[in-house]
Design a protein around this motif. Structure first.
Motif, PDB file in Angstrom:
ATOM      1  N   VAL A 138       0.842  -1.201   0.000  1.00 35.30           N
ATOM      2  CA  VAL A 138       0.000   0.000   0.000  1.00 35.30           C
ATOM      3  C   VAL A 138       0.871   1.242   0.000  1.00 35.30           C
ATOM      4  O   VAL A 138       2.058   1.208   0.325  1.00 35.30           O
ATOM      5  CB  VAL A 138      -0.920   0.050   1.243  1.00 35.30           C
ATOM      6  N   GLU A 139       0.244   2.319  -0.338  1.00 34.55           N
ATOM      7  CA  GLU A 139       0.889   3.624  -0.243  1.00 34.55           C
ATOM      8  C   GLU A 139       0.617   4.153   1.166  1.00 34.55           C
ATOM      9  O   GLU A 139      -0.532   4.434   1.507  1.00 34.55           O
ATOM     10  CB  GLU A 139       0.277   4.532  -1.316  1.00 34.55           C
ATOM     11  N   VAL A 140       1.648   4.244   1.981  1.00 35.90           N
ATOM     12  CA  VAL A 140       1.462   4.788   3.327  1.00 35.90           C
ATOM     13  C   VAL A 140       1.659   6.297   3.258  1.00 35.90           C
ATOM     14  O   VAL A 140       2.714   6.755   2.821  1.00 35.90           O
ATOM     15  CB  VAL A 140       2.487   4.178   4.313  1.00 35.90           C
ATOM     16  N   PRO A 141       0.651   7.067   3.651  1.00 35.62           N
ATOM     17  CA  PRO A 141       0.767   8.526   3.524  1.00 35.62           C
ATOM     18  C   PRO A 141       2.058   9.048   4.158  1.00 35.62           C
ATOM     19  O   PRO A 141       2.381   8.692   5.290  1.00 35.62           O
ATOM     20  CB  PRO A 141      -0.469   9.040   4.274  1.00 35.62           C
ATOM     21  N   LEU A 158       1.099  -3.014   4.503  1.00 38.39           N
ATOM     22  CA  LEU A 158       0.081  -2.417   5.366  1.00 38.39           C
ATOM     23  C   LEU A 158       0.460  -2.574   6.840  1.00 38.39           C
ATOM     24  O   LEU A 158       0.309  -1.656   7.641  1.00 38.39           O
ATOM     25  CB  LEU A 158      -1.281  -3.073   5.080  1.00 38.39           C
ATOM     26  N   ALA A 206       2.631   0.117   8.394  1.00 38.36           N
ATOM     27  CA  ALA A 206       2.138   1.481   8.619  1.00 38.36           C
ATOM     28  C   ALA A 206       2.044   1.762  10.112  1.00 38.36           C
ATOM     29  O   ALA A 206       2.360   2.860  10.577  1.00 38.36           O
ATOM     30  CB  ALA A 206       0.776   1.666   7.949  1.00 38.36           C
ATOM     31  N   THR A 263      -2.221   4.044  10.404  1.00 34.28           N
ATOM     32  CA  THR A 263      -2.833   2.877   9.758  1.00 34.28           C
ATOM     33  C   THR A 263      -4.222   3.230   9.238  1.00 34.28           C
ATOM     34  O   THR A 263      -4.608   2.849   8.129  1.00 34.28           O
ATOM     35  CB  THR A 263      -2.920   1.707  10.751  1.00 34.28           C
ATOM     36  N   ARG A 265      -5.289   6.169   8.313  1.00 34.22           N
ATOM     37  CA  ARG A 265      -5.160   7.006   7.109  1.00 34.22           C
ATOM     38  C   ARG A 265      -4.778   6.154   5.906  1.00 34.22           C
ATOM     39  O   ARG A 265      -5.234   6.387   4.785  1.00 34.22           O
ATOM     40  CB  ARG A 265      -4.133   8.112   7.348  1.00 34.22           C
ATOM     41  N   THR A 266      -3.925   5.166   6.150  1.00 32.99           N
ATOM     42  CA  THR A 266      -3.509   4.297   5.058  1.00 32.99           C
ATOM     43  C   THR A 266      -4.699   3.511   4.498  1.00 32.99           C
ATOM     44  O   THR A 266      -4.887   3.412   3.284  1.00 32.99           O
ATOM     45  CB  THR A 266      -2.429   3.313   5.557  1.00 32.99           C
TER      46      THR A 266
END
Lengths: 161, 382
Positions: free
Chosen positions: B157-160, B167, B170, B191, B193-194
């Motif tokens: 995933v793209e972690v902000p 995941l 995060a 997590t 937000r992710t």
């Protein structure tokens, strides 16, 4: 079209009270019956509102409440409760005034509740038998036989008078 | 229609066999007239209207108190615990004060989404916490049932603000504080937000539970009965969990929920076990027969301590409790992902089938999960 509980109560409460008077024959009982039903309607408004016809749904709730009388559910709760609603004095003078000429009314009180409900639904609410059956939760044939037995009883009273 | 029926009675003899009764029309007309005459008996609607409102308020309040006292723990026992402790304190059941009524208007209910995180490394290991379990809990607007949607921990995933990663990482990225204890709330926030960035779903509350907390919670409710479709052998202990239903204490529950290496589908099977456990725990804590009273609840809250953190995000406890009480009565629906055998090296990230995940997240956002489940029965894990 969804309506709010408030809109429903505004438009239907008086009619429900009249219906309850016809069922119970007594303004106090009618008031308690409607109150008990409408509290449940308010608490479960979302479910009521989802019904195809909320008004019919509520009439069925109220009728079931009335028919449950014998089993004691609401009468026990309503009549034996500690605190009466003092704010709700009911005018009963009409009842006294008309009592003498209202033999039909007193005969009605001797009918089994289900028969009385069927009579009210047909001759007061003017519902077709199919809808009466829906409200009472029984077959159309059962409605017709209930009404026919009730009318026979009333007719017999007429004969005696 | 009535006219037809009326004719049924035409000419019917009276009960004594004589035909001397009045015309049936007359009976019916008398009836109509009697009803019409008594319309005036009907009481005024105005005062009754007010009485109904008063009584409904009272009953709603009583209902809320019952919810707080009995079933407040519903949210996997997890979401509700600390707030419940705060709300009812140590007062005995009979004196539980009514919580403040929700001030929001009682319009149509909103669907609710919760995020529940299960953390590894809860015993103070130096490498910090990762989120082993990421579980979305969806409560539809009609409150018909609970949907449990697990998200694979190894999902790429793209972690902000941190770039691409797993995941589960995060939480570490958010909570890690060099030289001091990890900040669990910050880890949960990152997590959340992710997951929101991934799914487009905003969460109404987030609960974070460590394995230690899971163990304590399970013991506090007297164990949880879990039903497994197949045997599970622990990689960490010698324990064997037979197929079928069994009562698990805290240590056994922790052991079971850590297992993934020996399961056919690794972490996916573990997620399913996690869902089974969560639902069993939910039933445990909402079962009135268990009589979880506020005293015991407060005790559980105290025991759990920092092993459970919670972010209610503006919901009031009564709102949460009311919702959970309603929903907990029905069986939960678990939703999993179609498993793709992992051919890469250990540690390779997983990815979701884009079409599949999009339709699920859309259904979550639009609150149409019931239809989605009908269309994808293979994705229902229990």
């Amino acid at each position: 079209m969804p309506v709010t509980y408030e809109e429903f109560a505004d438009s239907r409460l008086t009619a429900l009270l009249r219906y309850a008077v016809m069922l119970t024959g007594d303004p106090h009982l009618a008031q308690d019956l409607v109150q008990e039903t409408m509290v449940r309607v308010q608490l479960n408004w979302r479910r009521v509102d989802r019904a195809d016809a909320p008004e019919r749904y509520v009439r069925r709730m109220l009728t079931n409440q009335y028919l449950d009388w014998q089993r004691g559910s609401w009468v026990r709760r309503v009549l034996l409760r500690a605190e009466p609603d003092e704010a709700l004095a009911v005018r009963v003078d009409h009842a006294e005034a008309t009592a003498d000429r209202d033999q039909v009314w007193s005969w009605l009180s001797r009918l089994p509740r289900r028969q009385r409900a069927a009579l009210v639904l047909r001759y007061y609410e003017d519902l077709p038998d199919a809808e009466i059956a829906e409200v009472l939760g029984c077959a159309v044939g059962t409605v017709r036989s209930a009404i026919s037995r009730a009318l026979a009883t009333l007719r017999a009273e007429f004969v005696e008078v | 229609m009535s006219d037809d029926d009326i004719r049924v009675f035409d000419g019917s003899p009276g009960p004594d066999g004589s035909a001397g009764g009045p015309d049936p029309r007359t009976v019916e007309d008398e009836l109509r007239a009697a009803f019409a005459r008594h319309e005036s008996l009907a009481p005024e609607a105005g005062p009754l209207r007010a009485a109904i409102d008063r009584r409904a308020v009272g009953r709603r309040r009583r209902r809320r108190v019952a919810q707080v006292a009995g079933a407040a723990l519903a949210m996997l026992g997890v979401l509700a615990l600390p707030t419940l402790g705060r709300t009812v304190g140590m007062s005995p059941v009979s004196e539980v004060p009514a919580p403040p009524l929700a001030t929001r208007p009682t319009g149509p209910a909103e669907p609710l989404n919760f995020l529940v995180l299960g953390l590894d490394g809860g015993d103070g290991r130096s490498n910090g916490h990762r989120a082993d379990t990421v579980l979305m809990v969806h409560v539809p607007a009609d409150r018909s049932r609970l949907y449990l949607v697990s998200i694979p921990r190894d999902l790429g995933v793209e972690v902000p603000e941190h770039g691409f990663g797993k995941l589960s990482a995060a939480f570490y990225l958010g909570s890690h504080r060099p030289g001091s204890r990890p900040d669990l709330a910050a880890g949960a926030a990152l997590t959340e937000r992710t997951v929101t960035a991934l799914t487009g779903i905003r969460f109404d509350a987030t609960a974070t539970l460590t394995y230690a907390g899971l163990r304590q919670l399970t013991d506090a409710v007297g164990g949880v009965r879990v039903c497994l479709p197949q045997q599970v052998r622990s990689y960490h202990t010698a324990r064997v969990f037979p197929a079928g239903c069994q009562q698990l204490d805290g240590a056994a529950a922790q052991d079971l929920l850590r297992q993934r290496y020996r399961l056919d589908q690794g972490a996916h099977d573990r997620d399913r076990n996690g869902q089974r456990f969560a639902e069993a725990l939910l039933h445990e804590v909402t079962d009135p027969a268990n009589g979880l009273n506020p005293v015991r609840v407060a005790e559980i809250v105290r025991v759990l301590g920092r092993n459970l953190t919670l972010d209610l995000d503006g919901m009031t406890p009564p709102e949460l409790f009311g919702t959970l009480r309603t929903v907990a009565a029905a069986d939960a629906v678990g939703i999993g992902w179609t498993y793709h055998p992992d051919r890469g090296p250990v540690g390779q990230v997983e990815s979701l089938d884009p079409a599949q995940s999009r339709s699920l997240f859309d259904a979550l956002q639009r609150d149409t999960l019931a239809e989605w489940v009908d269309k994808h029965p293979d994705r229902v894990t229990r």
